[in-house]
Design a protein around this motif. Structure first.
Motif, PDB file in Angstrom:
ATOM      1  N   GLU A   1      -0.678 -30.199  24.408  1.00 56.32           N
ATOM      2  CA  GLU A   1      -0.429 -31.637  24.445  1.00 56.32           C
ATOM      3  C   GLU A   1      -0.099 -32.098  23.028  1.00 56.32           C
ATOM      4  O   GLU A   1      -0.822 -31.795  22.087  1.00 56.32           O
ATOM      5  CB  GLU A   1      -1.660 -32.389  24.957  1.00 56.32           C
ATOM      6  CG  GLU A   1      -2.003 -32.075  26.407  1.00 56.32           C
ATOM      7  CD  GLU A   1      -3.215 -32.872  26.883  1.00 56.32           C
ATOM      8  OE1 GLU A   1      -3.724 -33.685  26.074  1.00 56.32           O
ATOM      9  OE2 GLU A   1      -3.633 -32.678  28.028  1.00 56.32           O
TER      10      GLU A   1
ATOM     11  N   THR B   1       1.060 -35.374  20.437  1.00 59.41           N
ATOM     12  CA  THR B   1       1.213 -36.814  20.189  1.00 59.41           C
ATOM     13  C   THR B   1       1.748 -36.974  18.778  1.00 59.41           C
ATOM     14  O   THR B   1       1.406 -36.229  17.858  1.00 59.41           O
ATOM     15  CB  THR B   1      -0.119 -37.549  20.330  1.00 59.41           C
ATOM     16  OG1 THR B   1      -1.075 -36.984  19.425  1.00 59.41           O
ATOM     17  CG2 THR B   1      -0.665 -37.432  21.750  1.00 59.41           C
TER      18      THR B   1
ATOM     19  N   PRO C   1       2.228 -40.117  22.970  1.00 58.61           N
ATOM     20  CA  PRO C   1       2.342 -38.803  23.613  1.00 58.61           C
ATOM     21  C   PRO C   1       3.797 -38.356  23.731  1.00 58.61           C
ATOM     22  O   PRO C   1       4.705 -39.157  23.917  1.00 58.61           O
ATOM     23  CB  PRO C   1       1.713 -39.030  25.005  1.00 58.61           C
ATOM     24  CG  PRO C   1       1.839 -40.494  25.246  1.00 58.61           C
ATOM     25  CD  PRO C   1       1.743 -41.178  23.901  1.00 58.61           C
TER      26      PRO C   1
ATOM     27  N   ASP D   1       6.458 -36.111  25.881  1.00 56.20           N
ATOM     28  CA  ASP D   1       6.617 -35.601  27.241  1.00 56.20           C
ATOM     29  C   ASP D   1       6.914 -34.101  27.199  1.00 56.20           C
ATOM     30  O   ASP D   1       7.951 -33.674  26.692  1.00 56.20           O
ATOM     31  CB  ASP D   1       7.756 -36.341  27.941  1.00 56.20           C
ATOM     32  CG  ASP D   1       7.890 -35.920  29.400  1.00 56.20           C
ATOM     33  OD1 ASP D   1       6.961 -35.258  29.915  1.00 56.20           O
ATOM     34  OD2 ASP D   1       8.917 -36.254  30.035  1.00 56.20           O
TER      35      ASP D   1
ATOM     36  N   SER E   1       6.735 -32.175  30.099  1.00 59.53           N
ATOM     37  CA  SER E   1       6.943 -31.726  31.478  1.00 59.53           C
ATOM     38  C   SER E   1       8.245 -30.965  31.668  1.00 59.53           C
ATOM     39  O   SER E   1       8.421 -30.257  32.652  1.00 59.53           O
ATOM     40  CB  SER E   1       6.918 -32.936  32.423  1.00 59.53           C
ATOM     41  OG  SER E   1       7.966 -33.856  32.082  1.00 59.53           O
TER      42      SER E   1
END
Length: 295
Positions: A268, A270, A275, A277, A279
């Motif tokens: 993850e 940031t 944040p 992405d 995905s």
């Protein structure tokens, strides 16, 4: 005089003589007797001549004599007594020798079986020791190979970088890392500055009116072990190596950051608490991208 000699002659007769006399008195042939007793003709001849085969046990001979006497309807005890009188000592010896032979053969078989058991046990123990030794050394060799493989990218990158005057780099702010089973490769404090072409390309990708901040904070959280390589817009490598699951990394640098991840699905990211992405990246595939993401 005849009365005195008859009992003596009867007592001195052998079992075979008694059986033969009774058979001839009934006028039977040896073949007829063998047929009625279901015995071999040679066995009937052996009993009447008192010449028995060595392979026949005395117990069976007594049974044959008893059956023959019963067929002729003469005294079984008289026939057996005559047999014992003439063959008693000989009947005991073969039986004792046979028993001793069986016991000796049995003991030899048991000794061979025990020897075979010990041999199989020794072979199994040797295989177990060999397996343990191979597993122990293969594990050490594997750990050494992994360490060498992880250090190879850093050596390759250092070899191709041009020799330029190093610039000062803001030290990354890294949270204390938890103890790891595999010690991560030490990150270089200062690395050579690459050619100015890479930053120029990154800057051209940004909008013309976008203001490039001087420094931003990049935070990365790892859900599983992952290899990373992070370079800021100045070409300074601010993070490099393998990070363990649960580790959080914070670095400062000038965006955009060029990020390379060995497994992007477990990370993850940031940028200044915004944040990123993730995905669009496939699990288990190496991904190289810029942060902030470019359209």
């Amino acid at each position: 005089m005849t009365t005195d000699n008859t009992p003596t002659e009867t007592m001195e007769q052998s079992a075979g003589s008694l059986l033969k006399a009774a058979r001839e008195q009934k006028q039977w042939s040896q073949k007829e007797v063998a047929s009625q007793l279901n015995l071999r003709l040679s066995l009937i001849e052996s009993m009447e001549t008192d010449q028995y085969e060595a392979s026949i046990l005395p117990t069976f001979i007594r049974g044959y004599l008893r059956s023959y006497a019963r067929l002729l309807k003469i005294s079984e005890q008289q026939v057996l007594a005559a047999y014992e009188r003439h063959h008693g000592n000989q009947a005991i010896e073969p039986r004792a020798m046979h028993s001793f032979s069986n016991r000796t053969e049995k003991e030899a078989t048991e000794s061979r079986f025990m020897l075979l058991t010990y041999l199989v046990g020794a072979i199994l123990l040797g295989l177990l020791v060999l397996w343990w030794w191979q597993t122990h050394w293969l594990t050490d060799d594997t750990n050494t190979a992994v360490s060498e493989r992880l250090s190879a990218p850093l050596e390759m990158v250092t070899a191709v970088e041009p020799e330029t005057t190093p610039t000062s780099v803001t030290e990354p702010q890294i949270l204390p890392e938890q103890p790891e089973l595999i010690t991560p490769i030490a990150e270089p404090a200062v690395l050579s500055e690459p050619s100015s072409s890479a930053p120029a390309q990154d800057q051209e990708a940004l909008p013309a009116d976008a203001a490039i901040p001087d420094s931003q904070q990049l935070t990365m959280r790892f859900a599983d072990d992952c290899w990373i390589d992070v370079v800021d817009a100045d070409g300074s490598r601010v993070a490099f190596g393998t990070k363990r699951a649960g580790y959080q990394l914070q670095v400062q640098g000038r965006p955009p950051f060029t990020v390379t991840l060995g497994n992007p699905s477990v990370v993850e990211i940031t940028l200044d608490a915004e944040p990123v992405d993730m995905s669009g990246f496939r699990s288990g595939r190496v991904a190289k991208f810029s942060v902030p993401l470019q359209d």
